[in-house]
Design an enzyme around this catalytic site. Structure first.
Site, PDB file in Angstrom:
ATOM      1  N   LYS A 167      -3.617 -34.848 -22.311  1.00 22.33           N
ATOM      2  CA  LYS A 167      -2.580 -34.331 -21.419  1.00 22.33           C
ATOM      3  C   LYS A 167      -1.655 -33.308 -22.047  1.00 22.33           C
ATOM      4  O   LYS A 167      -1.395 -32.249 -21.453  1.00 22.33           O
ATOM      5  CB  LYS A 167      -1.770 -35.493 -20.848  1.00 22.33           C
ATOM      6  CG  LYS A 167      -2.574 -36.328 -19.881  1.00 22.33           C
ATOM      7  CD  LYS A 167      -1.943 -37.660 -19.595  1.00 22.33           C
ATOM      8  CE  LYS A 167      -2.985 -38.671 -19.189  1.00 22.33           C
ATOM      9  NZ  LYS A 167      -3.958 -39.010 -20.279  1.00 22.33           N
ATOM     10  N   LYS A 196      18.636  -0.417 -30.681  1.00 20.88           N
ATOM     11  CA  LYS A 196      17.353  -1.074 -30.412  1.00 20.88           C
ATOM     12  C   LYS A 196      17.233  -1.648 -29.007  1.00 20.88           C
ATOM     13  O   LYS A 196      18.183  -2.158 -28.431  1.00 20.88           O
ATOM     14  CB  LYS A 196      17.132  -2.222 -31.411  1.00 20.88           C
ATOM     15  CG  LYS A 196      16.945  -1.742 -32.815  1.00 20.88           C
ATOM     16  CD  LYS A 196      15.508  -1.417 -33.126  1.00 20.88           C
ATOM     17  CE  LYS A 196      14.815  -2.670 -33.607  1.00 20.88           C
ATOM     18  NZ  LYS A 196      13.446  -2.410 -33.995  1.00 20.88           N
ATOM     19  N   SER A 222      19.298  -5.701 -30.576  1.00 18.52           N
ATOM     20  CA  SER A 222      19.368  -6.224 -31.939  1.00 18.52           C
ATOM     21  C   SER A 222      20.827  -6.482 -32.277  1.00 18.52           C
ATOM     22  O   SER A 222      21.706  -5.725 -31.866  1.00 18.52           O
ATOM     23  CB  SER A 222      18.789  -5.198 -32.908  1.00 18.52           C
ATOM     24  OG  SER A 222      19.305  -5.407 -34.208  1.00 18.52           O
ATOM     25  N   ASN A 267      14.232  -4.024 -27.746  1.00 16.18           N
ATOM     26  CA  ASN A 267      12.985  -4.630 -28.218  1.00 16.18           C
ATOM     27  C   ASN A 267      12.177  -5.255 -27.078  1.00 16.18           C
ATOM     28  O   ASN A 267      12.733  -5.897 -26.201  1.00 16.18           O
ATOM     29  CB  ASN A 267      13.294  -5.721 -29.256  1.00 16.18           C
ATOM     30  CG  ASN A 267      13.886  -5.136 -30.527  1.00 16.18           C
ATOM     31  OD1 ASN A 267      13.534  -4.020 -30.916  1.00 16.18           O
ATOM     32  ND2 ASN A 267      14.791  -5.877 -31.151  1.00 16.18           N
ATOM     33  N   GLU A 294       6.082  -9.281 -26.544  1.00 10.25           N
ATOM     34  CA  GLU A 294       5.660  -9.903 -27.805  1.00 10.25           C
ATOM     35  C   GLU A 294       5.401 -11.398 -27.607  1.00 10.25           C
ATOM     36  O   GLU A 294       4.423 -11.954 -28.111  1.00 10.25           O
ATOM     37  CB  GLU A 294       6.731  -9.689 -28.872  1.00 10.25           C
ATOM     38  CG  GLU A 294       6.907  -8.237 -29.257  1.00 10.25           C
ATOM     39  CD  GLU A 294       8.172  -8.024 -30.080  1.00 10.25           C
ATOM     40  OE1 GLU A 294       8.046  -7.977 -31.309  1.00 10.25           O
ATOM     41  OE2 GLU A 294       9.271  -7.925 -29.507  1.00 10.25           O
ATOM     42  N   ASN A 316      -8.478 -46.484 -15.704  1.00 10.02           N
ATOM     43  CA  ASN A 316      -9.410 -45.423 -16.108  1.00 10.02           C
ATOM     44  C   ASN A 316      -9.688 -44.444 -14.964  1.00 10.02           C
ATOM     45  O   ASN A 316      -9.684 -43.233 -15.162  1.00 10.02           O
ATOM     46  CB  ASN A 316     -10.719 -46.029 -16.623  1.00 10.02           C
ATOM     47  CG  ASN A 316     -10.483 -46.846 -17.883  1.00 10.02           C
ATOM     48  OD1 ASN A 316      -9.404 -46.800 -18.465  1.00 10.02           O
ATOM     49  ND2 ASN A 316     -11.491 -47.606 -18.300  1.00 10.02           N
ATOM     50  N   SER A 365       2.080 -43.374 -23.703  1.00  5.44           N
ATOM     51  CA  SER A 365       1.939 -41.996 -23.230  1.00  5.44           C
ATOM     52  C   SER A 365       3.030 -41.645 -22.218  1.00  5.44           C
ATOM     53  O   SER A 365       3.071 -40.532 -21.703  1.00  5.44           O
ATOM     54  CB  SER A 365       0.557 -41.793 -22.603  1.00  5.44           C
ATOM     55  OG  SER A 365       0.311 -42.773 -21.615  1.00  5.44           O
ATOM     56  N   THR A 415     -10.131   5.349 -27.738  1.00  7.28           N
ATOM     57  CA  THR A 415     -11.064   4.390 -28.351  1.00  7.28           C
ATOM     58  C   THR A 415     -10.648   4.350 -29.814  1.00  7.28           C
ATOM     59  O   THR A 415     -10.201   5.375 -30.356  1.00  7.28           O
ATOM     60  CB  THR A 415     -12.541   4.829 -28.223  1.00  7.28           C
ATOM     61  OG1 THR A 415     -12.701   6.069 -28.901  1.00  7.28           O
ATOM     62  CG2 THR A 415     -12.969   4.981 -26.759  1.00  7.28           C
ATOM     63  N   HIS A 416     -10.744   3.202 -30.432  1.00  9.43           N
ATOM     64  CA  HIS A 416     -10.277   3.016 -31.827  1.00  9.43           C
ATOM     65  C   HIS A 416      -8.794   3.367 -31.974  1.00  9.43           C
ATOM     66  O   HIS A 416      -8.350   3.705 -33.068  1.00  9.43           O
ATOM     67  CB  HIS A 416     -11.087   3.860 -32.815  1.00  9.43           C
ATOM     68  CG  HIS A 416     -12.573   3.813 -32.602  1.00  9.43           C
ATOM     69  ND1 HIS A 416     -13.393   2.929 -33.265  1.00  9.43           N
ATOM     70  CD2 HIS A 416     -13.378   4.521 -31.773  1.00  9.43           C
ATOM     71  CE1 HIS A 416     -14.644   3.107 -32.872  1.00  9.43           C
ATOM     72  NE2 HIS A 416     -14.668   4.059 -31.951  1.00  9.43           N
ATOM     73  N   GLN A 440      -6.435 -40.131 -23.932  1.00 12.56           N
ATOM     74  CA  GLN A 440      -5.015 -40.034 -23.621  1.00 12.56           C
ATOM     75  C   GLN A 440      -4.417 -38.757 -24.231  1.00 12.56           C
ATOM     76  O   GLN A 440      -3.396 -38.258 -23.764  1.00 12.56           O
ATOM     77  CB  GLN A 440      -4.292 -41.274 -24.154  1.00 12.56           C
ATOM     78  CG  GLN A 440      -2.815 -41.304 -23.873  1.00 12.56           C
ATOM     79  CD  GLN A 440      -2.232 -42.693 -24.086  1.00 12.56           C
ATOM     80  OE1 GLN A 440      -2.432 -43.583 -23.289  1.00 12.56           O
ATOM     81  NE2 GLN A 440      -1.539 -42.875 -25.197  1.00 12.56           N
TER      82      GLN A 440
END
Ligand code: ARG
Length: 461
Positions: A334, A292, A286, A294, A299, A119, A32, A164-165, A331
């Site tokens: 992590k 553009k 872009s 973006n 995102e 442990n 590990s 709403t919606h 183990q």
């Protein structure tokens, strides 16, 4: 003691009963160190506290303690400077550090592991790490909340459409919308702090699982490591990973909130909505379309919930069905936690930057707020208040007026009084006062409502 360099040597830490060294594949699946090196600081802190306690109760001599402590400090320096050579054949961070200590100080190093096991050592290191991550998340959320509060304060009077919606519902204020996220992120912050308080117990001293016959002082190590108290049950101490699951749960919920705000930022910054302008610092261009801009940061922040929630599912699945006490399955705890913590920290920082820099397009928000008959509820409420109509009837009358306006392609406020009265004869000129978006938001004074006066109180509160 076996020689590490000999080709067939068994592991020098636990190889007493082994004649052969592990197969290369065994070494690969078992090791590990590739990821738990991130626990180096916590491991050294834990060993320092353990060694100091062993000396204080007389299990090791002060001389050995001094050598151990000095050696551990040097190792910490080597790791910090990038000089430490991590060895896969030594499996994990615990044995890498102990082996290096033996190289440095000789046999005294072997006394450090008295009354301790890997442990309880790993349970401690990981708990310390996760506890710190809770603190970091709380601080990062504090910074995000501050940025949202600035937006809210500047925008208590800024009218925008509430949805709403994703259909226009009623006018609200920008400040109110920002404060909705403040509420969410404050709850997220309290989830991290609740989880942190529950994990504030030190598992060191549980040893392999049963505790130890040595006269250790668990209160002393707990205190030295900044815990409120030692854990109460040694079996549970080395078996429990629910502290990590709680961190991942809080992180997942927080990531869904970040994702929802990201989604709104993506929608709002589109040409069709044009509700906000994002800064150049949190957008990209872009390579083919010169116009553009973006919203990549939004995102990517929206997407981070995938790996964070994935980490929670991973660890839940690892832990379910594990018999007590420690199994090597654990183990695998992590990497998902490290990955989720990194993703969350980055997402919180990106969101804080975006929120601090974004500009609401006030005129456009107001224009959009007036579309879609957003004050229809205000009209219905007026009929209830002024004419004593039952709300259901008022709803019906308003619906008929909306239909007429829709057929004529105009707003409710553009209908003449005669037209209004053709549907309900008792309507008066006064109705027009409630049909503006400003009047609408100003009227929503109920506790928690969108009225500027209420939002101002929420911001100040
Ligand atoms: N590398 C191990 C882990 O991360 C440390 C504990 C190993 N304990 C053991 N008994 N093999 O869980």
């Amino acid at each position: 003691m076996a020689d590490d360099k000999a080709p067939n040597a068994a592991n020098s830490m636990w190889g007493g009963r082994f004649a052969d060294r592990p197969d290369a594949i065994m070494e690969e699946i078992n090791a590990s160190i590739g990821f738990d090196r991130r626990l180096a600081t916590q491991d050294i802190r834990g060993s320092q506290a353990h060694a100091a306690m062993l000396a204080a109760v007389g299990i090791i001599s002060d001389e050995d303690h001094r050598a151990i402590s000095q050696g551990l400090e040097e190792i910490g320096g080597e790791i910090a400077r990038g000089e430490f050579v991590f060895r896969r054949d030594l499996e994990d961070i615990h044995m890498n550090i102990e082996n290096r200590l033996r190289e440095k100080i000789g046999d005294a190093a072997g006394r450090l592991h008295t009354a301790r096991s890997r442990n309880d050592q790993v349970a401690l290191d990981f708990r310390l790490w996760v506890k710190e991550q809770c603190e970091e998340a709380e601080a990062a959320l504090g910074r995000l909340i501050e940025a949202l509060l600035v937006q809210a304060k500047d925008g208590t009077e800024t009218v925008m459409p509430g949805f709403t919606h994703l259909q226009v519902a009623q006018p609200v204020t920008w400040g109110h919308h920002m404060m909705a996220y403040v509420e969410m992120f404050r709850r997220d912050r309290s989830r991290f702090s609740d989880a942190r308080l529950r994990m504030d117990e030190c598992p060191l001293g549980a040893a392999a699982l049963a505790g130890t016959g040595f006269p250790i002082d668990r209160d002393m190590t707990a205190r030295a490591l900044g815990f409120a108290q030692p854990t109460a049950n040694s079996i549970d101490s080395v078996s429990a990973r629910d502290f990590a699951l709680e961190f991942l749960s809080a992180a997942s919920i927080c990531a869904t909130h970040l994702s929802r705000l990201s989604e709104e930022i993506v929608i709002w910054s589109s040409a069709q909505f044009d509700f906000i302008t994002l800064s150049d610092k949190f957008t990209t261009g872009s390579s083919i379309m010169p116009q553009k801009k973006n919203p990549d940061a939004a995102e990517l922040t929206r997407a981070k919930v995938g790996r964070i929630l994935g980490s929670l599912v991973t660890l839940m699945t690892v832990m379910k069905g594990l018999p007590l006490a420690y199994s090597k399955d654990m183990q695998e705890d992590k990497e998902p936690v490290f990955d989720a913590a990194d993703a969350l920290a980055l997402a919180l920082a990106a969101m804080t930057g975006m929120v601090a820099d974004m500009q609401p397009n006030v005129a456009r928000l107001r224009e959009a707020a007036a579309q879609g008959f957003s004050t229809a509820t205000d009209l219905a409420d007026w009929l209830v208040r002024e004419l004593g109509m039952p709300f259901r009837d008022a709803h019906h009358v308003t619906g008929s007026l909306v239909k007429i306006a829709e057929d004529r392609g105009c707003d409710l406020a553009d209908l003449s009084l005669e037209t209004m009265q053709s549907v309900e004869g008792r309507i008066t000129q006064a109705v027009y006062d409630v049909l503006t978006v400003e009047a609408s938001v100003r009227s929503r004074v109920s506790y928690g409502g969108t009225a500027p006066v209420r939002v101002g109180e929420q911001v100040a509160g």
